[in-house]
Each structure stands twice: as structure tokens, then as C-alpha cells.
Design a protein around this motif. Structure first.
Motif, PDB file in Angstrom:
ATOM      1  N   ASP A  93      33.613  18.541  77.885  1.00  0.00           N
ATOM      2  CA  ASP A  93      33.559  19.996  77.767  1.00  0.00           C
ATOM      3  C   ASP A  93      33.389  20.659  79.124  1.00  0.00           C
ATOM      4  O   ASP A  93      34.016  21.673  79.424  1.00  0.00           O
ATOM      5  CB  ASP A  93      32.399  20.402  76.841  1.00  0.00           C
ATOM      6  N   ALA A  94      32.533  20.066  79.965  1.00  0.00           N
ATOM      7  CA  ALA A  94      32.324  20.631  81.292  1.00  0.00           C
ATOM      8  C   ALA A  94      33.596  20.558  82.117  1.00  0.00           C
ATOM      9  O   ALA A  94      33.914  21.458  82.880  1.00  0.00           O
ATOM     10  CB  ALA A  94      31.197  19.873  82.006  1.00  0.00           C
ATOM     11  N   SER A  95      34.368  19.473  81.936  1.00  0.00           N
ATOM     12  CA  SER A  95      35.608  19.327  82.688  1.00  0.00           C
ATOM     13  C   SER A  95      36.605  20.395  82.309  1.00  0.00           C
ATOM     14  O   SER A  95      37.273  20.975  83.158  1.00  0.00           O
ATOM     15  CB  SER A  95      36.208  17.934  82.434  1.00  0.00           C
ATOM     16  N   VAL A  96      36.715  20.660  81.026  1.00  0.00           N
ATOM     17  CA  VAL A  96      37.636  21.700  80.568  1.00  0.00           C
ATOM     18  C   VAL A  96      37.239  23.046  81.139  1.00  0.00           C
ATOM     19  O   VAL A  96      38.068  23.821  81.620  1.00  0.00           O
ATOM     20  CB  VAL A  96      37.664  21.753  79.025  1.00  0.00           C
ATOM     21  N   ALA A  97      35.934  23.327  81.116  1.00  0.00           N
ATOM     22  CA  ALA A  97      35.462  24.617  81.615  1.00  0.00           C
ATOM     23  C   ALA A  97      35.693  24.763  83.104  1.00  0.00           C
ATOM     24  O   ALA A  97      36.153  25.799  83.583  1.00  0.00           O
ATOM     25  CB  ALA A  97      33.962  24.769  81.296  1.00  0.00           C
ATOM     26  N   SER A  98      35.381  23.701  83.875  1.00  0.00           N
ATOM     27  CA  SER A  98      35.514  23.799  85.328  1.00  0.00           C
ATOM     28  C   SER A  98      36.971  23.834  85.742  1.00  0.00           C
ATOM     29  O   SER A  98      37.322  24.418  86.765  1.00  0.00           O
ATOM     30  CB  SER A  98      34.809  22.621  86.007  1.00  0.00           C
ATOM     31  N   ALA A  99      37.842  23.201  84.961  1.00  0.00           N
ATOM     32  CA  ALA A  99      39.248  23.147  85.321  1.00  0.00           C
ATOM     33  C   ALA A  99      40.005  24.407  84.934  1.00  0.00           C
ATOM     34  O   ALA A  99      41.073  24.682  85.461  1.00  0.00           O
ATOM     35  CB  ALA A  99      39.914  21.935  84.658  1.00  0.00           C
ATOM     36  N   ALA A 100      39.450  25.177  84.013  1.00  0.00           N
ATOM     37  CA  ALA A 100      40.179  26.334  83.497  1.00  0.00           C
ATOM     38  C   ALA A 100      40.542  27.315  84.588  1.00  0.00           C
ATOM     39  O   ALA A 100      41.606  27.932  84.561  1.00  0.00           O
ATOM     40  CB  ALA A 100      39.331  27.028  82.421  1.00  0.00           C
ATOM     41  N   GLY A 101      39.664  27.452  85.592  1.00  0.00           N
ATOM     42  CA  GLY A 101      39.905  28.446  86.624  1.00  0.00           C
ATOM     43  C   GLY A 101      40.912  28.031  87.670  1.00  0.00           C
ATOM     44  O   GLY A 101      41.440  28.868  88.384  1.00  0.00           O
ATOM     45  N   ASP A 102      41.206  26.729  87.779  1.00  0.00           N
ATOM     46  CA  ASP A 102      42.128  26.305  88.822  1.00  0.00           C
ATOM     47  C   ASP A 102      43.419  25.710  88.286  1.00  0.00           C
ATOM     48  O   ASP A 102      44.205  25.144  89.028  1.00  0.00           O
ATOM     49  CB  ASP A 102      41.459  25.298  89.769  1.00  0.00           C
ATOM     50  N   GLY A 103      43.657  25.856  87.001  1.00  0.00           N
ATOM     51  CA  GLY A 103      44.905  25.397  86.427  1.00  0.00           C
ATOM     52  C   GLY A 103      44.994  23.905  86.216  1.00  0.00           C
ATOM     53  O   GLY A 103      46.046  23.394  85.835  1.00  0.00           O
ATOM     54  N   LEU A 104      43.910  23.175  86.446  1.00  0.00           N
ATOM     55  CA  LEU A 104      43.909  21.735  86.226  1.00  0.00           C
ATOM     56  C   LEU A 104      43.344  21.467  84.838  1.00  0.00           C
ATOM     57  O   LEU A 104      42.151  21.592  84.597  1.00  0.00           O
ATOM     58  CB  LEU A 104      43.072  21.029  87.298  1.00  0.00           C
ATOM     59  N   GLY A 105      44.209  21.116  83.905  1.00  0.00           N
ATOM     60  CA  GLY A 105      43.824  21.016  82.506  1.00  0.00           C
ATOM     61  C   GLY A 105      42.981  19.809  82.190  1.00  0.00           C
ATOM     62  O   GLY A 105      42.677  18.970  83.044  1.00  0.00           O
ATOM     63  N   ALA A 106      42.590  19.675  80.925  1.00  0.00           N
ATOM     64  CA  ALA A 106      41.770  18.560  80.476  1.00  0.00           C
ATOM     65  C   ALA A 106      42.546  17.241  80.609  1.00  0.00           C
ATOM     66  O   ALA A 106      43.771  17.219  80.704  1.00  0.00           O
ATOM     67  CB  ALA A 106      41.351  18.787  79.028  1.00  0.00           C
ATOM     68  N   LEU A 107      41.813  16.136  80.596  1.00  0.00           N
ATOM     69  CA  LEU A 107      42.390  14.840  80.911  1.00  0.00           C
ATOM     70  C   LEU A 107      42.411  13.918  79.701  1.00  0.00           C
ATOM     71  O   LEU A 107      41.950  12.791  79.756  1.00  0.00           O
ATOM     72  CB  LEU A 107      41.588  14.196  82.047  1.00  0.00           C
ATOM     73  N   ALA A 108      42.973  14.404  78.608  1.00  0.00           N
ATOM     74  CA  ALA A 108      42.930  13.627  77.375  1.00  0.00           C
ATOM     75  C   ALA A 108      43.633  12.280  77.515  1.00  0.00           C
ATOM     76  O   ALA A 108      43.190  11.275  76.958  1.00  0.00           O
ATOM     77  CB  ALA A 108      43.565  14.437  76.246  1.00  0.00           C
ATOM     78  N   ASN A 109      44.729  12.240  78.261  1.00  0.00           N
ATOM     79  CA  ASN A 109      45.509  11.004  78.369  1.00  0.00           C
ATOM     80  C   ASN A 109      45.614  10.506  79.811  1.00  0.00           C
ATOM     81  O   ASN A 109      46.595   9.852  80.171  1.00  0.00           O
ATOM     82  CB  ASN A 109      46.913  11.234  77.797  1.00  0.00           C
ATOM     83  N   ALA A 110      44.623  10.803  80.622  1.00  0.00           N
ATOM     84  CA  ALA A 110      44.685  10.419  82.032  1.00  0.00           C
ATOM     85  C   ALA A 110      44.585   8.909  82.199  1.00  0.00           C
ATOM     86  O   ALA A 110      43.916   8.218  81.435  1.00  0.00           O
ATOM     87  CB  ALA A 110      43.554  11.083  82.805  1.00  0.00           C
ATOM     88  N   ASN A 111      45.261   8.411  83.219  1.00  0.00           N
ATOM     89  CA  ASN A 111      45.132   6.992  83.556  1.00  0.00           C
ATOM     90  C   ASN A 111      43.706   6.684  83.994  1.00  0.00           C
ATOM     91  O   ASN A 111      43.067   7.518  84.658  1.00  0.00           O
ATOM     92  CB  ASN A 111      46.066   6.620  84.715  1.00  0.00           C
ATOM     93  N   PRO A 112      43.198   5.501  83.693  1.00  0.00           N
ATOM     94  CA  PRO A 112      41.948   5.074  84.316  1.00  0.00           C
ATOM     95  C   PRO A 112      42.114   5.015  85.830  1.00  0.00           C
ATOM     96  O   PRO A 112      43.230   4.846  86.332  1.00  0.00           O
ATOM     97  CB  PRO A 112      41.715   3.675  83.733  1.00  0.00           C
ATOM     98  N   VAL A 113      41.015   5.151  86.551  1.00  0.00           N
ATOM     99  CA  VAL A 113      41.044   5.161  88.012  1.00  0.00           C
ATOM    100  C   VAL A 113      40.179   4.016  88.542  1.00  0.00           C
ATOM    101  O   VAL A 113      39.043   3.838  88.090  1.00  0.00           O
ATOM    102  CB  VAL A 113      40.524   6.497  88.582  1.00  0.00           C
ATOM    103  N   ILE A 114      40.735   3.281  89.486  1.00  0.00           N
ATOM    104  CA  ILE A 114      39.955   2.278  90.216  1.00  0.00           C
ATOM    105  C   ILE A 114      39.780   2.772  91.646  1.00  0.00           C
ATOM    106  O   ILE A 114      40.766   3.061  92.333  1.00  0.00           O
ATOM    107  CB  ILE A 114      40.626   0.899  90.214  1.00  0.00           C
ATOM    108  N   VAL A 115      38.532   2.897  92.076  1.00  0.00           N
ATOM    109  CA  VAL A 115      38.225   3.225  93.466  1.00  0.00           C
ATOM    110  C   VAL A 115      38.135   1.909  94.223  1.00  0.00           C
ATOM    111  O   VAL A 115      37.296   1.061  93.917  1.00  0.00           O
ATOM    112  CB  VAL A 115      36.900   4.005  93.573  1.00  0.00           C
ATOM    113  N   VAL A 116      39.012   1.727  95.210  1.00  0.00           N
ATOM    114  CA  VAL A 116      39.079   0.473  95.962  1.00  0.00           C
ATOM    115  C   VAL A 116      38.341   0.646  97.286  1.00  0.00           C
ATOM    116  O   VAL A 116      38.700   1.507  98.094  1.00  0.00           O
ATOM    117  CB  VAL A 116      40.539   0.052  96.215  1.00  0.00           C
ATOM    118  N   GLY A 117      37.320  -0.153  97.493  1.00  0.00           N
ATOM    119  CA  GLY A 117      36.490  -0.017  98.678  1.00  0.00           C
ATOM    120  C   GLY A 117      37.168  -0.522  99.936  1.00  0.00           C
ATOM    121  O   GLY A 117      38.228  -1.156  99.903  1.00  0.00           O
TER     122      GLY A 117
END
Length: 288
Positions: free
Chosen positions: A54-78
Motif C-alpha cells: 500500500d505504501a508503494s502504491v501511495a509513494s509511486a502515485a506522484g511520480d508515475g511509477l505504478g505498483a509492482l504486482a508482476n515485477a521481476n525479483p531483484v538480486i543485489v550483487v555485491g
């Protein structure tokens, strides 16, 4: 004679200090490389996605970056000498934005052969895909981690499983800092294989960059900063063939970001966020 021996030791110490994590973070994590570690981290990641949705949807609403219902998982590589704990703040930002996130710590802290580290990354990616059911994974890679990721994509079949690649201060075409160790009397990188491979003109980089340096259908983004003390020249952190290459100071000339700070800097994160959502890159210069 004593002074001659001391100079190389001091030089190596300086290089390690520049690339090492803060001491306060160094006591908190071991390598996150086994299948058991992936499985153990998955519930926490899933919970973070649920609580942050819910917080993601709210914070993204103002910058046009929508919710991430089907986003790929992310691996941060050190990167080189980067323990997993160093990358947890970046992972937390991504989770708050709705991503399922894992941190991959390079085997032996990245001191060994980059190709071998890439083989371990392939196994890690496979385990994450199995645990999530995802067809594609996105990679956000810091420093040496960007070379490990590129080797995996180019030579180990990663082009079929990686959707987006974002590198932060990766010496794609080498760095004079690695070459400098020989000048200071440390021989060929004091025997550190990964350092040898990151020298400008190394056979490893020549092979990695031969032909198309951004193969496959991966969406490639590189991020670099003028104040990078470990990647010199700074433009060696770019890729040539169709990548989006972002210099932070091109949009934000007063922003000071060092090599290690790339993983915690707010402006850098605004670029990562846009790249992972396929948005035009417009860095937020005042982001915290």
C-alpha cells in the motif's frame, strides 16, 4: 629495506579500506549463497512486499511509477570485499518499493576468479527462480559484481533469465587503480585474481568486451559518478552497445557520490528505481 616493505603494505591497506564495508556492518552477515539461504530469506522478502504494497502504491502515485504486482525479483550483487550486510539498506529500499529482493555476496568476497563467481551466481539465480516461480530476474550489481553479472549473462546462459541489468560503479573496461598496484611495488595486484582481471587491458576484459558488450535482450543500464575513487577513468564504467549510461553529475552537478556511497545514495537509487521500471532516466538530485 623496512621502508621498501612497508610501502606495499600501506598501499594494499589503502586499497582494502577504500573497497571494504564499514566496520559496524561487518559483524552482521555471512555469505548468502546457498539454496538454504535463499529459502530462508524468501519469507522475509515476501512479508516485506506485503507490508509495503500500500505504501508503494501511495509513494509511486506522484511520480508515475505504478505498483509492482508482476515485477521481476531483484538480486543485489555485491562487489569486491562487500559483505552482504553492506547491501541491506539498498535491499530495504527495493522491498519498500514492492520488490522481492535477495543479496548475493561474492564467493570469497570476490577475491577469486570472476568467471568462477559467475558460475556461483548462475546457481543462485536458478534457486531464486525456483523459489519464486519467476521467469526472469533483474540484477542490481555494484562494482566487481557488475562484471560477474555480465560474465554470467554473456557466457553462462544468463541472457535467457535476466530481464534488467543495472551496474553501479563497475569497471566495465578496467581501472587504473588496479594497474597502479604494480606501480607501487605490489606486483600483479598482490596475487588477487579478480584485481588482475580488472586491470585495463587484461585478457579477461578483452574477452568479456569482445563483439557486443551488451548481448541478448537484457535492458542494460550503467551508473557512474565523477567522484568514484576506485574506477578511473570514470567513463570506463560505461558500456557501448545500446546501454543506457548515466553519469549522476550530468543532471546533478553538485551531487558528491563516492564508489561505496553508490549503494546508499538517494540520487543513485532514483536511477535504479526508474531503470527497473523501464522509465526514462531523470535522476532526483535532492533525494536522500
Amino acid at each position: 629495506m623496512l621502508l621498501r616493505k612497508a610501502v606495499p603494505v600501506l598501499a594494499l591497506t589503502l586499497a582494502v579500506v577504500l573497497s571494504a564495508p564499514p566496520a559496524s556492518a561487518a559483524v552482521t552477515s555471512a555469505a548468502v549463497t546457498s539454496a538454504a539461504a535463499v529459502a530462508a530469506e524468501a519469507p522475509a522478502s515476501t512479508a516485506a512486499v506485503t507490508t509495503a504494497a500500500d505504501a508503494s502504491v501511495a509513494s509511486a502515485a506522484g511520480d508515475g511509477l505504478g505498483a509492482l504486482a508482476n515485477a521481476n525479483p531483484v538480486i543485489v550483487v555485491g562487489g569486491l570485499s562487500g559483505i552482504a550486510a553492506v547491501y541491506q539498506p539498498l535491499a530495504a529500499r527495493l522491498r519498500a518499493d514492492g520488490y522481492r529482493v535477495w543479496v548475493y555476496e561474492l564467493p570469497n568476497l570476490g577475491l577469486g576468479d570472476i568467471a568462477a563467481s559467475a558460475g556461483s551466481l548462475r546457481t543462485f539465480v536458478g534457486t531464486v527462480r525456483s523459489s519464486t516461480g519467476a521467469a526472469k530476474i533483474d540484477l542490481v550489481a555494484h562494482s566487481e559484481g557488475g562484471l560477474v553479472s555480465r560474465y554470467y549473462i554473456k557466457n553462462l546462459g544468463g541472457g535467457d533469465t535476466i530481464g534488467r541489468y543495472v551496474s553501479l560503479g563497475t569497471p566495465q573496461y578496467g581501472t587504473y587503480v588496479a594497474n597502479m598496484l604494480a606501480f607501487l611495488g605490489l606486483g600483479s595486484c598482490a596475487g588477487i585474481v579478480a584485481c588482475q582481471q580488472m586491470t585495463i587491458g587484461s585478457s579477461f576484459l578483452a574477452a568479456l568486451n569482445a563483439g557486443d558488450d551488451t548481448p541478448g535482450s537484457v535492458r542494460w543500464t550503467t551508473v557512474r559518478t565523477w567522484q568514484d575513487e576506485l574506477v578511473r577513468p570514470v567513463d570506463n564504467a560505461t558500456l557501448a552497445d545500446g546501454a543506457t549510461n548515466v553519469l549522476i553529475q550530468a543532471k546533478c552537478p553538485l551531487r558528491v557520490v563516492g564508489h561505496l556511497a553508490l549503494v546508499v545514495d538517494g540520487t543513485t537509487y532514483s536511477i535504479i528505481r526508474q531503470a527497473l521500471r523501464d522509465h526514462p532516466i531523470n535522476p532526483s538530485c535532492l533525494a536522500l
